[in-house]
Design an enzyme around this catalytic site. Structure first.
Site, PDB file in Angstrom:
ATOM      1  N   CYS A 116       0.809  -1.223   0.000  1.00 59.80           N
ATOM      2  CA  CYS A 116       0.000   0.000   0.000  1.00 59.80           C
ATOM      3  C   CYS A 116       0.842   1.273   0.000  1.00 59.80           C
ATOM      4  O   CYS A 116       0.328   2.353  -0.278  1.00 59.80           O
ATOM      5  CB  CYS A 116      -0.944   0.005   1.192  1.00 59.80           C
ATOM      6  SG  CYS A 116      -1.992  -1.439   1.215  1.00 59.80           S
ATOM      7  N   HIS A 256      -3.358   6.803   3.546  1.00 53.97           N
ATOM      8  CA  HIS A 256      -3.754   5.533   2.919  1.00 53.97           C
ATOM      9  C   HIS A 256      -5.168   5.193   3.388  1.00 53.97           C
ATOM     10  O   HIS A 256      -5.490   5.302   4.575  1.00 53.97           O
ATOM     11  CB  HIS A 256      -2.759   4.439   3.319  1.00 53.97           C
ATOM     12  CG  HIS A 256      -3.171   3.086   2.861  1.00 53.97           C
ATOM     13  ND1 HIS A 256      -3.644   2.845   1.589  1.00 53.97           N
ATOM     14  CD2 HIS A 256      -3.210   1.887   3.503  1.00 53.97           C
ATOM     15  CE1 HIS A 256      -3.947   1.564   1.473  1.00 53.97           C
ATOM     16  NE2 HIS A 256      -3.698   0.966   2.609  1.00 53.97           N
ATOM     17  N   ASN A 286     -10.090  -0.393   0.593  1.00 56.43           N
ATOM     18  CA  ASN A 286      -8.631  -0.281   0.523  1.00 56.43           C
ATOM     19  C   ASN A 286      -8.173  -0.772  -0.853  1.00 56.43           C
ATOM     20  O   ASN A 286      -8.283  -1.959  -1.152  1.00 56.43           O
ATOM     21  CB  ASN A 286      -8.041  -1.142   1.655  1.00 56.43           C
ATOM     22  CG  ASN A 286      -6.525  -1.110   1.680  1.00 56.43           C
ATOM     23  OD1 ASN A 286      -5.890  -0.624   0.749  1.00 56.43           O
ATOM     24  ND2 ASN A 286      -5.953  -1.648   2.734  1.00 56.43           N
TER      25      ASN A 286
HETATM   26  N1  ACO Z   1     -18.218  -9.338   9.687  1.00 54.90           N
HETATM   27  C1  ACO Z   1     -18.620  -9.676  10.934  1.00 54.90           C
HETATM   28  N2  ACO Z   1     -17.784 -10.044  11.901  1.00 54.90           N
HETATM   29  C2  ACO Z   1     -16.463 -10.051  11.614  1.00 54.90           C
HETATM   30  C3  ACO Z   1     -15.984  -9.710  10.344  1.00 54.90           C
HETATM   31  C4  ACO Z   1     -16.910  -9.341   9.364  1.00 54.90           C
HETATM   32  N3  ACO Z   1     -16.554  -8.970   8.112  1.00 54.90           N
HETATM   33  N4  ACO Z   1     -14.628  -9.789  10.355  1.00 54.90           N
HETATM   34  C5  ACO Z   1     -14.282 -10.185  11.590  1.00 54.90           C
HETATM   35  N5  ACO Z   1     -15.390 -10.352  12.346  1.00 54.90           N
HETATM   36  C6  ACO Z   1     -15.475 -10.765  13.739  1.00 54.90           C
HETATM   37  C7  ACO Z   1     -14.256 -11.531  14.189  1.00 54.90           C
HETATM   38  O1  ACO Z   1     -14.345 -12.888  13.834  1.00 54.90           O
HETATM   39  C8  ACO Z   1     -14.270 -11.304  15.678  1.00 54.90           C
HETATM   40  O2  ACO Z   1     -15.185 -12.192  16.235  1.00 54.90           O
HETATM   41  P1  ACO Z   1     -14.815 -12.922  17.642  1.00 54.90           P
HETATM   42  O3  ACO Z   1     -14.686 -11.795  18.632  1.00 54.90           O
HETATM   43  O4  ACO Z   1     -16.005 -13.800  17.866  1.00 54.90           O
HETATM   44  O5  ACO Z   1     -13.541 -13.646  17.406  1.00 54.90           O
HETATM   45  C9  ACO Z   1     -14.862  -9.898  15.818  1.00 54.90           C
HETATM   46  O6  ACO Z   1     -15.513  -9.621  14.563  1.00 54.90           O
HETATM   47  C10 ACO Z   1     -13.829  -8.835  16.087  1.00 54.90           C
HETATM   48  O7  ACO Z   1     -12.733  -9.009  15.217  1.00 54.90           O
HETATM   49  P2  ACO Z   1     -11.485  -8.079  15.263  1.00 54.90           P
HETATM   50  O8  ACO Z   1     -10.463  -8.572  14.289  1.00 54.90           O
HETATM   51  O9  ACO Z   1     -11.056  -7.828  16.656  1.00 54.90           O
HETATM   52  O10 ACO Z   1     -12.113  -6.699  14.715  1.00 54.90           O
HETATM   53  P3  ACO Z   1     -11.445  -5.314  14.657  1.00 54.90           P
HETATM   54  O11 ACO Z   1     -12.249  -4.326  15.383  1.00 54.90           O
HETATM   55  O12 ACO Z   1      -9.954  -5.377  14.947  1.00 54.90           O
HETATM   56  O13 ACO Z   1     -11.587  -4.955  13.113  1.00 54.90           O
HETATM   57  C11 ACO Z   1     -10.337  -4.962  11.065  1.00 54.90           C
HETATM   58  C12 ACO Z   1     -11.005  -5.815  12.139  1.00 54.90           C
HETATM   59  C13 ACO Z   1     -11.395  -4.101  10.405  1.00 54.90           C
HETATM   60  C14 ACO Z   1      -9.714  -5.891  10.057  1.00 54.90           C
HETATM   61  C15 ACO Z   1      -9.270  -4.051  11.716  1.00 54.90           C
HETATM   62  O14 ACO Z   1      -8.433  -4.817  12.562  1.00 54.90           O
HETATM   63  C16 ACO Z   1      -8.407  -3.346  10.690  1.00 54.90           C
HETATM   64  O15 ACO Z   1      -8.865  -2.511   9.952  1.00 54.90           O
HETATM   65  N6  ACO Z   1      -7.086  -3.665  10.648  1.00 54.90           N
HETATM   66  C17 ACO Z   1      -6.174  -3.052   9.706  1.00 54.90           C
HETATM   67  C18 ACO Z   1      -6.301  -3.743   8.385  1.00 54.90           C
HETATM   68  C19 ACO Z   1      -5.602  -3.009   7.286  1.00 54.90           C
HETATM   69  O16 ACO Z   1      -5.517  -1.793   7.284  1.00 54.90           O
HETATM   70  N7  ACO Z   1      -5.116  -3.764   6.306  1.00 54.90           N
HETATM   71  C20 ACO Z   1      -4.566  -3.221   5.144  1.00 54.90           C
HETATM   72  C21 ACO Z   1      -3.107  -3.165   5.180  1.00 54.90           C
HETATM   73  S1  ACO Z   1      -2.489  -2.343   3.798  1.00 54.90           S
HETATM   74  C22 ACO Z   1      -1.825  -3.415   2.644  1.00 54.90           C
HETATM   75  O17 ACO Z   1      -0.627  -3.458   2.473  1.00 54.90           O
HETATM   76  C23 ACO Z   1      -2.730  -4.331   1.841  1.00 54.90           C
END
Ligand code: ACO
Length: 329
Positions: A116, A256, A286
């Site tokens: 990214c 980003h 993203n």
């Molecule tokens: N729908 C419903 N529930 C979901 C989903 C979904 N799409 N995805 C995860 N959950 C659930 C999980 O299973 C978890 O359930 P559990 O508590 O029973 O285990 C719960 O929701 C919470 O999951 P978390 O991972 O703690 O959720 P979080 O608030 O951290 O949000 C997210 C997840 C959105 C992925 C966040 O961590 C994030 O944005 N991280 C950064 C990701 C990013 O920016 N990536 C790009 C990098 S750039 C590149 O180089 C490609």
């Protein structure tokens, strides 16, 4: 490692596929909801390319627009850099395919992979190559077909990404937004935080890698979230310090576009009002290397930047990589 420069942005362009996939439609294929996706990420919808559209096609649309907005004849381009983690194929590079599709002269063309952060890395590289005096006008593109490496059965990742491309024509000039400086960095200690495990020399494609779904993107979302905020803050602070600027002097931040909560945390830490951050992730998700140029082009078309204002473009990505660029509009 970083230096001031007089390279300017001469033209901008972007291109996204026509198909809009909203959160509601995703909730029909994986167990998720519009409410979860919107509240956790800020994303409402994303553009998804069709089977016949590859990364070079998206790059072509963005590059044509950037060339046309620059008013520069394609025959004057003497360098093409495409930032991507979803090239049309492992080789030849997407930049070579783009050079041919655009009908450019047989100029230096190559891909750059910094996930990214790729577009900002590519701007830094282009600036250095222009500064060498051996190149005059570069076409720098960030283009991704993220849908081709997303596991559509994995709700923790498939809701986050989208496809698209953004491009900039850059060169030495007296007019146009000026690239004042760059700050790129990387830390490869934990590659498995965000990676595509199979398909490379370490784990070549075979029936076992297909079975284990190793050709899809894998991510530790929570850890990436924390690192994203930390490294984007660090890169921005270092960049400003290097140019003896205060955060309060920044008029615009183009971050980003990964998650609105990441942007909010960054704004808090930098003590820069959220209103100064441009966000379009609601509509695109993203788009990895395309994210910054797509946002920059959209914001520019909306007339948000006034002459003389100061902007910071800042990204993080798999690697981990990070990059910040200072712009005087
Ligand atoms: N729908 C419903 N529930 C979901 C989903 C979904 N799409 N995805 C995860 N959950 C659930 C999980 O299973 C978890 O359930 P559990 O508590 O029973 O285990 C719960 O929701 C919470 O999951 P978390 O991972 O703690 O959720 P979080 O608030 O951290 O949000 C997210 C997840 C959105 C992925 C966040 O961590 C994030 O944005 N991280 C950064 C990701 C990013 O920016 N990536 C790009 C990098 S750039 C590149 O180089 C490609």
């Amino acid at each position: 490692m970083n230096s001031s420069c007089t390279t300017r942005i001469l033209g901008l362009g972007s291109h996204v596929p026509s198909l809009v996939v909203d959160n509601q439609s995703l909730s029909k294929s994986v167990e998720t909801s519009d409410e979860w996706i919107l509240s956790r990420t800020g994303i409402r919808e994303r553009r998804i390319a069709n089977e016949d559209e590859s990364t070079s096609d998206l790059a072509l649309g963005a590059a044509q627009q950037a060339l046309s907005s620059s008013g520069i004849s394609p025959s004057r381009i003497d360098l093409v850099i495409v930032a991507t983690i979803t090239p049309d194929m492992a080789f030849p590079s997407t930049a070579c395919l783009l050079q041919h599709k655009l009908g450019l002269r047989k100029v230096a063309s190559f891909d750059l992979e910094a996930a990214c952060s790729g577009f900002l890395y590519a701007l830094d590289v282009a600036d250095a190559m222009l500064a060498s005096g051996r190149y005059n006008i570069a076409l720098v593109v960030g283009a991704e077909k993220m849908s081709s490496i997303i596991d559509w059965e994995d709700r923790t990742t498939c809701v986050l990404f989208g496809d698209g491309a953004g491009a900039a024509v850059v060169g030495k000039s007296r007019e146009g937004p000026q690239l004042l400086g760059f700050r790129c960095g990387a830390d490869g200690a934990n590659p498995e935080l965000l990676y595509q495990p199979a398909g490379g020399s370490k784990s070549p494609a075979c029936s076992a890698t297909l079975e284990s779904r190793g050709h899809y993107l894998k991510m530790n979302g929570r850890e990436i979230f924390k690192s994203a905020v930390r490294v984007m803050e660090m890169a921005t602070r270092e960049l400003l310090e290097q140019h003896e600027l205060e955060a309060s002097q920044v008029d615009h931040v183009i971050p980003h576009q990964a998650n609105v909560r990441i942007v909010e945390s960054l704004a808090n830490r930098l003590e820069i009002p959220l209103e100064k951050f441009y966000c379009n992730l609601e509509h695109h998700g993203n788009t990895s290397a395309a994210s910054i140029p797509l946002a920059l082009d959209e914001a520019s078309k909306q007339g948000i930047f006034k002459q003389g204002e100061l902007g910071v473009l800042v990204a993080f990505g798999a690697g981990l990589t990070w990059s910040a660029t200072l712009v005087r509009f």
